[in-house]
Scaffold this active site. Sequence first.
Site, PDB file in Angstrom:
ATOM      1  N   GLY A 189     -55.846 -32.208 -26.441  1.00  0.00           N
ATOM      2  CA  GLY A 189     -55.007 -31.201 -25.811  1.00  0.00           C
ATOM      3  C   GLY A 189     -55.731 -29.882 -25.667  1.00  0.00           C
ATOM      4  N   VAL A 231     -52.675 -23.954 -25.142  1.00  0.00           N
ATOM      5  CA  VAL A 231     -52.773 -22.758 -25.979  1.00  0.00           C
ATOM      6  C   VAL A 231     -53.013 -23.106 -27.443  1.00  0.00           C
ATOM      7  CG1 VAL A 231     -51.542 -20.716 -26.784  1.00  0.00           C
ATOM      8  CG2 VAL A 231     -51.311 -21.431 -24.404  1.00  0.00           C
ATOM      9  N   HIS A 283     -59.590   7.814 -21.622  1.00  0.00           N
ATOM     10  CA  HIS A 283     -60.981   7.349 -21.430  1.00  0.00           C
ATOM     11  C   HIS A 283     -61.790   7.711 -22.664  1.00  0.00           C
ATOM     12  CE1 HIS A 283     -64.804   6.519 -19.428  1.00  0.00           C
ATOM     13  NE2 HIS A 283     -65.238   7.669 -19.946  1.00  0.00           N
TER      14      HIS A 283
END
Length: 460
Positions: A179, A182, A440
């Site tokens: 699998g 997630v 920033h």
Amino acid sequence: MTKTYDLTVIGGGPGGYTAALQAAERGRKVALIEEDFLGGTCLNRGCIPSKTLLKHAEVIESIETAKNWGIETGDLVLSFDKMRKRKDDVIEKLRGGIAYLLMQGKIDVYNGRGTAVTKHRIDIKTQGGSESIETKELILATGSSPAIPPIPGLQEIQFDTSDTIFNIPEIPASVVIIGGGVIGLELACIFQSLQSKVTIIEASSSIIPQEDEEASKLLQRELKKKGIQFAIKTTVTEVTEKEGVKAVHAKDDKGETHIYTAERLLVCVGRKPNVSAAHQLDLQLEGPFIKVNDQMQTSVNGVYAVGDVVGGYQLAHAAMSEAAVAVSNICGEHENMNNRIVPRCMYTLPEVASVGLTEKEAKARGLSVQTERFDLAASGKALAAGHQIGFIKLVYDTAYGEVIGATMVGPHVTEMISEASAFMYLEGTAEEMAKMIHPHPTISEGFYEAALQIVRKMRA
């Protein structure tokens, strides 16, 4: 004398305890029935233990990366016992917190298996016997359990699921994971960091096939660099075991057969709803799930269902939102569930987060959309932190620039996805996002950069 409640909730996971607490806050007399530990799968066998161990994985990766920055330590020593203890301590603390909140809300908690005999009568089977309670309204929050595929030989050997893997006694030398969704990918990151040899077998054409294609490809590429092996478009045909070694027999899309061997076999192919508590109510189903409307009402008046048992996004935060909607409607406050804006997070290394529609989904619906992508390689903060692999992608409609979807790959994107969710919830446009001042240097200013480019394109 039989106790009577305004509301009874069967299931003490995120959906169940959220419903109980919110109903109690509105003055309802509430009973909560849980046969296992409070917190459900998320706290005890899912979100919390996996994220705790993934933090360990992140630290291990940082230590290895730091060697290239002139920061060197001695040989790395891993104590799996201490890792498991920390994981267990985190779980215990959170369980205690839930129990405290329920006590503060004066909610009667029954530790036992609840079965709805009728919509008003609930039988509770405990270790010490059984009892019955009466209720005016009922919420089913019974969750789900790992799905076990009908693979020949699987029932004859020892294998793990997400329910059992966190309690294994030692780090395995090798793991095969069936699998590539997630759960499988998060567990792959954990074991890879613990120096296990990891192989993922996925029948679909890509990992996380429901998500953005570029995100899927980038994640697979980065995990392969770490040493995780992938067998994509490959179907398991049989499993065997000899002298403690598991052998997974598989066939790829070209018809060629392969055998993958490992010390541990982990099955992660999805989850099935736990509906047995309501089988006597004759509720209408939608596939294996309990069918509900936008108010979380089932086909039986006065009975609601939330969480994994109703399908859709099988996520803790979705269950909590559904619980809030159900309680609001029970209390006479009409509210509909908004499934349009449910963030989806993967705590892999790198992380992946998304909300709303992918470009492929939007175009399949006939919507006129475009996308804009900002690569973290152009981010000063990402470069300084050594996390320049990843991107921020916005999906927007071409008429007004409204943001209808977002996908992000990179550091801390599971935290940042809420900015995209907020803009979508408020029907915000790229122009508004471009006017919002972002700090920033940060990773999150990638939103600003992508939005600014959208505005330039729309003005051209």
